[in-house]
Each structure stands twice: as C-alpha cells, then as structure tokens.
Design an enzyme around this catalytic site. Sequence first.
Site, PDB file in Angstrom:
ATOM      1  N   GLY A  72       0.748  -1.680   0.106  1.00  0.00           N
ATOM      2  CA  GLY A  72       0.223   0.036   0.193  1.00  0.00           C
ATOM      3  C   GLY A  72       1.117   0.937   0.200  1.00  0.00           C
ATOM      4  N   GLY A 121       0.776  -4.974   0.349  1.00  0.00           N
ATOM      5  CA  GLY A 121      -0.741  -4.739   0.005  1.00  0.00           C
ATOM      6  C   GLY A 121      -0.701  -5.388  -1.639  1.00  0.00           C
ATOM      7  CD  GLU A 145       3.087  -5.661   5.971  1.00  0.00           C
ATOM      8  OE1 GLU A 145       3.093  -7.172   6.294  1.00  0.00           O
ATOM      9  OE2 GLU A 145       1.809  -5.808   4.738  1.00  0.00           O
ATOM     10  CG  ASP A 153      -2.490  -4.628   6.214  1.00  0.00           C
ATOM     11  OD1 ASP A 153      -1.228  -5.040   5.963  1.00  0.00           O
ATOM     12  OD2 ASP A 153      -2.657  -3.121   5.869  1.00  0.00           O
TER      13      ASP A 153
HETATM   14  C1  QUE Z   1       8.050  -2.524   5.025  1.00  0.00           C
HETATM   15  C2  QUE Z   1       7.081  -2.174   3.941  1.00  0.00           C
HETATM   16  C3  QUE Z   1       6.181  -1.142   3.317  1.00  0.00           C
HETATM   17  C4  QUE Z   1       8.000  -0.940   3.009  1.00  0.00           C
HETATM   18  C5  QUE Z   1       8.792  -0.401   3.535  1.00  0.00           C
HETATM   19  C6  QUE Z   1       9.531  -1.890   4.897  1.00  0.00           C
HETATM   20  C7  QUE Z   1       4.989  -1.283   2.481  1.00  0.00           C
HETATM   21  C8  QUE Z   1       5.348  -0.543   1.123  1.00  0.00           C
HETATM   22  C9  QUE Z   1       6.707   0.318   0.778  1.00  0.00           C
HETATM   23  C10 QUE Z   1       6.940   1.077  -0.511  1.00  0.00           C
HETATM   24  C11 QUE Z   1       7.559   1.098  -0.956  1.00  0.00           C
HETATM   25  C12 QUE Z   1       7.557   1.909  -2.333  1.00  0.00           C
HETATM   26  C13 QUE Z   1       6.878   2.283  -2.378  1.00  0.00           C
HETATM   27  C14 QUE Z   1       5.402   3.431  -1.254  1.00  0.00           C
HETATM   28  C15 QUE Z   1       5.350   2.036  -0.163  1.00  0.00           C
HETATM   29  O1  QUE Z   1       7.880  -0.186   1.065  1.00  0.00           O
HETATM   30  O2  QUE Z   1       4.326  -1.648   2.861  1.00  0.00           O
HETATM   31  O3  QUE Z   1       4.647   3.968  -1.374  1.00  0.00           O
HETATM   32  O4  QUE Z   1       6.560   3.868  -3.233  1.00  0.00           O
HETATM   33  O5  QUE Z   1       4.391   0.012   0.408  1.00  0.00           O
HETATM   34  O6  QUE Z   1      10.146  -1.892   5.272  1.00  0.00           O
HETATM   35  O7  QUE Z   1       5.324  -3.254   4.914  1.00  0.00           O
END
Ligand code: QUE
Length: 355
Positions: A72, A121, A145, A153
């Site tokens: 997400g 997600g 997460e 989740d």
């Molecule tokens: C743990 C996570 C997520 C993460 C890094 C973590 C995660 C997630 C993102 C993410 C990565 C690149 C993006 C962004 C989100 O990083 O759930 O918007 O551009 O979505 O260590 O759970």
Amino acid sequence: MSGTTAAEVLFDRRGPGGRLGVITLNRPRRLNALSHAMVREIAARLEEWNADDAIEQYLLLGAGERGLCAGGDITEIRDDVLATGGAGAGRFFADEYRLDAATAELPKPCVALMDGVTFGGGVGLSAHGRGGRVVTERSSIAMPEAAIGFVPDVGGAYLLSRMPGGLGLHAGLTGARLGAGDAIATGFADVFVPADALPELVRRLEAEAADAVLDDLRRPAPEPALAAERTWIDEAYAGDDPLEILERLDALAAAHPGAATAAEAIRAASPTSIFATLELLRRNREAPTLRAALELEYRVGMRLAVAEDFAEGVRAMVVDKDRSPRWRPGSLEAVRREDVEALFDPRGGATLDWG
Ligand code: QUE
C-alpha cells in the site's frame, strides 16, 4: 470520484469479444505501490466486469521490471495521519481490505503474476485468489510491516497464521523474502512459471482458459529454501513470547546462520509491532473466514496507523530512507502487555463494514 493523474492503474480487454480483463498496476517508479485512488478504481472495475458476461477471466500484473507491487502507499497513509488524524487512512484501509476480500470471492478465474517484488498490499491483492497465483524465479514475496511499525494486514495475518509450523511467524516477524519455492510451500502462490514464459502466458490467456494455459506452462517449482531450515524455525517460533523466541533464535544462531539473521530482523523491527504481530497471528488462526480476519486486522491496524511508531517507521524506511527508526518503546522488554491487549480490544475499536 477523483481519478488518478497519470493512469496509475490500466484496464484493458483483450482477445475475442474482449474476454480477458487485464488490470495493470502502473506506477513503476513507486514499485506500483497502491494508492487509495488505485484501490477504488480496481474495486469499481471488478464490480463492473464481474457482471459482464463477455468477460471470462482476469489477469493482474505490474508494470515495469521490478515486480507486481511494493505494498500500500504508506506515505499517503502517513500524510493523512499527520495532517488529519487518520480519517482518510481509515477509508483507505477499509476500501483496500474490501477489495482484498473481493479478490477471494471473484466469480471468474484470475491469474495473478506475482513476479518480482510482491509485498504487503500486493500480497493482499493477489494471494487470496485461487488457482492462478503465479510465481517465477524472480519472485520475492513478503509481509514486511513490522519493520515500519505496523502489522501484517490485507489478510496477510490470516494467510501467515495458516502456514506450516513456524513459517508464518518467521515470515511475519522478520519480513523474510520468500522465493517461488517457499511461496508455493507456504500457500502464498499456486504455480511456478519461468519468467521467460510470461509473455506467452499473457498472450495465450486472451484465447484459452486460464487453467489449461497454466497446466501447459507450469514447471516444477524450485526447492523451497526454508524447507531445509524447518528444524530450527519450528523450534524457535514455538510459543507466543517474543523474548523467548529471541532467546531461542540466539541459541540456534551459531549452528544456523538464518536464525541469526532472523533475530537481527526482529530486533530492528518495532517492538510493539512484534508483540502485536504475534498476537494477531495467534488470534487469526481461529478466524472462521478471511473476512473475520480482515475485521481484526482493521481494528489493530487502525490503532497502529495513528500511533507514533508507524509515522516513524514509514519516515525511516520509505521517506528519508535512513533505515534508523527510533521506536517508542524502544525495546521488547519495555513493551507493556496491557498496551498490546488494548490494540485488540473491540470496545472503541474501528469497525470494518462490508457495505
Ligand atoms: C515495509 C513495508 C513497506 C515498505 C517498506 C518496508 C510497504 C510499502 C513500501 C513502499 C515502497 C515504495 C513506495 C511506497 C511504499 O515500503 O508496505 O509508496 O513507493 O508499501 O520496510 O511494509
């Protein structure tokens, strides 16, 4: 409904009569991280396509070279929490979890290409489908997460809680990246198809039934790497006390390098998240349905999303990328059991309604 600016998700119909409905996550510079707008658009389009008899099957894939989806868009959620206190985050998660449930209840086959990075997600969108969850030698499947002050989740805690032996706790507490063999062995995915056969897979889905194409293109899955580690994994993750799990991992570390890496990941994660993840998996083991599990994930997730560790974790891992979150409380020893229990209390908790 507000649209997305540069078509963050693409919808197209291919093949005779437009029989294949294709959903492409199209935000490659963000590793296809799911925005709220993307979630709403996919949900609306699936509802429309489910009712369209000309559509026989679905294909879900990610644009770009790196994978299906990073998760997400947690920067959007963090921004909302910091700006408005989390009302928008609550609607985002509710729409996302309803979409995750909808993917488990689709009336037509859906082939999900879990190629490359498929985290958080992205797992929620793909791994609840049945029969057509495809992994390749490039697949890296994870629920990371706890590293951002959150918990598994999107129905991930439900899937993790049903994995053999200690595998679910290992994956949920450490965010371990699973390759194709492990993804299939743990139930995240169904079939292995070599990455170089994906263009043929996509092309043939336009004219042939998904199960026939997959039967033809599937190859024996690679050995699950974690199968050889099950002796120490099952021993280490027995029981529900994180301090005891860490003690056992430390004791196993000399003989098993993987146990040392796992202990390191658990020590780097949010201490509150580690306790909450253990409790969430314990409770979701008893959840009668995915929907019931999502309801609990929503209640706990909403409480964590507005707590300090989440904003700090997203800052450290995604915004500033210094990878040095300052957790509060800062150690597992300092986490109070009653604060963990309070995350699960139905009284005053956010309610996921099914609309
Ligand atoms: C743990 C996570 C997520 C993460 C890094 C973590 C995660 C997630 C993102 C993410 C990565 C690149 C993006 C962004 C989100 O990083 O759930 O918007 O551009 O979505 O260590 O759970």
